[in-house]
Design a protein around this motif. Structure first.
Motif: not given
Length: 272
Positions: A207-212, A246-251, A255-260
Motif C-alpha cells: 500500500l505504501t509502494n515500498k516493494l520491488k 528457508v523462511f528466515l533467509l527469505s525474510l 527486507f534487504t533486497l525486496g523493499t525500496k
C-alpha cells in the motif's frame, strides 16, 4: 453480574458446551472487529478516490484556464506548460503517458502541443464529471441494477468480507488442528500467527509502494515455507529446521533486497 456469571448464563441459555460457546464468542468478536475494519478501509478508499478526483479537477482547471487564454493568442504558453507539469502527478497513468509523449515530441510546435494537451485534459475533466453524474440518468433495467449495487456496497461489502474471512479461517483451522499431537498443534498455531503478521506487513509495504518486483518470488518462498510448515503431519526436527532456515533467509532477503529503502534515510537515522 461478573464475566463468569454472564458466561454461565449464556451456556445455560444456549444449552451448548462451554468450549463451543467460547468458540462462538471468539468468532462473533472476530466478525464484529473484521466488519468494522473492512468498513473503515472501504470508507478510506472511497474518500481517497474522491480526494484524488477533487485535486485532479483543481489542477486541470488551471490548465484549461491557461489553454483557453492562449488558444488564439499564444502570449503565455510557458504558464500553460508549467501548469501541465505540475498536474502530471494527479493525472491518470494513461493520460500522463500521452501528455508526456506530446511534450517530448520535437515534431510538434508549441501551439500544436497546447491544443492537443488542452483537448485531452478537457476530455479527462468531462470523463470525471460524467463518472460523478452517471447515476442521475438511469436507463432501466441495466443501470438500475448497478445503481442499487453501488448504493448497497458500503453496507454489505464489509459484512460479506467478514463472514467469508471468518468462515475460511474456521474451516482452515478445523483442517489443520485435527491432530492429537499438542506440540504439533502449538507449532501450527505459531505458524498461523506469524503468517498473519507477515501478510499484514506485506500488505502495508504494498500500500505504501515500498516493494520491488524482485520481492514477488521472495514473498512466494516466504509464505510457501509457512504453508509447508502448516501441512506437516508430525514433528521431524530436520525438516522443520530446514523450513525455518528457508523462511528466515527469505525474510531477510525480503527486507534487504525486496523493499525500496533509501540508504540516505538509514544513515540519517543512525547518525542523528
Amino acid at each position: 453480574m461478573d464475566v463468569k456469571g454472564i458466561f454461565d448464563h449464556i451456556v445455560q441459555a444456549t444449552n451448548m458446551d462451554p468450549i463451543a460457546v467460547t468458540v462462538w464468542l471468539i468468532l462473533t468478536t472476530l466478525f464484529i472487529w473484521l466488519n468494522k475494519e473492512f468498513k473503515e478501509q472501504y470508507r478510506i478508499s472511497q474518500d481517497k478516490t474522491t480526494k484524488i478526483n477533487d485535486s485532479s479537477l483543481l489542477h486541470y482547471s488551471k490548465i484549461l484556464k491557461s489553454y483557453y487564454t492562449n488558444k488564439h493568442s499564444n502570449n503565455n504558453t510557458a504558464e500553460f506548460f508549467s501548469f501541465v507539469y505540475e498536474s502530471l502527478p494527479y493525472m491518470d497513468v494513461a493520460l500522463m503517458q500521452e501528455v508526456l509523449k506530446d511534450l517530448e515530441d520535437i515534431c510538434m510546435s508549441e501551439e500544436e502541443k497546447l491544443n492537443t494537451i488542452g483537448k485531452k485534459v478537457l476530455n479527462e475533466v468531462k470523463n470525471i464529471k460524467e463518472e460523478n453524474k452517471k447515476w442521475k440518468h438511469l436507463k432501466l433495467p441495466y443501470d438500475l441494477v448497478f445503481y442499487v449495487k453501488n448504493k448497497l456496497k458500503p453496507i454489505f461489502y464489509p459484512i460479506i468480507m467478514s463472514i467469508t474471512t471468518v468462515y475460511i479461517g474456521t474451516y482452515f483451522m478445523l483442517i489443520l488442528f485435527n491432530s492429537d499431537d499438542t506440540d504439533l498443534n502449538a507449532l501450527k498455531l505459531s505458524a498461523i500467527i506469524i503468517m498473519f503478521f507477515l501478510i499484514i506487513g506485506i500488505l502495508e509495504l504494498m500500500l505504501t509502494n515500498k516493494l520491488k518486483w524482485i520481492s514477488i518470488p521472495i514473498i512466494i518462498i516466504n509464505i510457501g515455507s509457512i504453508i509447508t510448515l502448516l501441512l506437516q503431519t508430525s514433528i521431524e526436527w530436520v525438516s522443520l529446521t530446514f523450513i525455518f532456515l528457508v523462511f528466515l533467509l527469505s525474510l531477510v532477503f525480503l527486507f534487504t533486497l525486496g523493499t525500496k529503502v533509501k540508504k540516505v534515510k538509514k544513515k540519517k537515522f543512525f547518525y542523528s
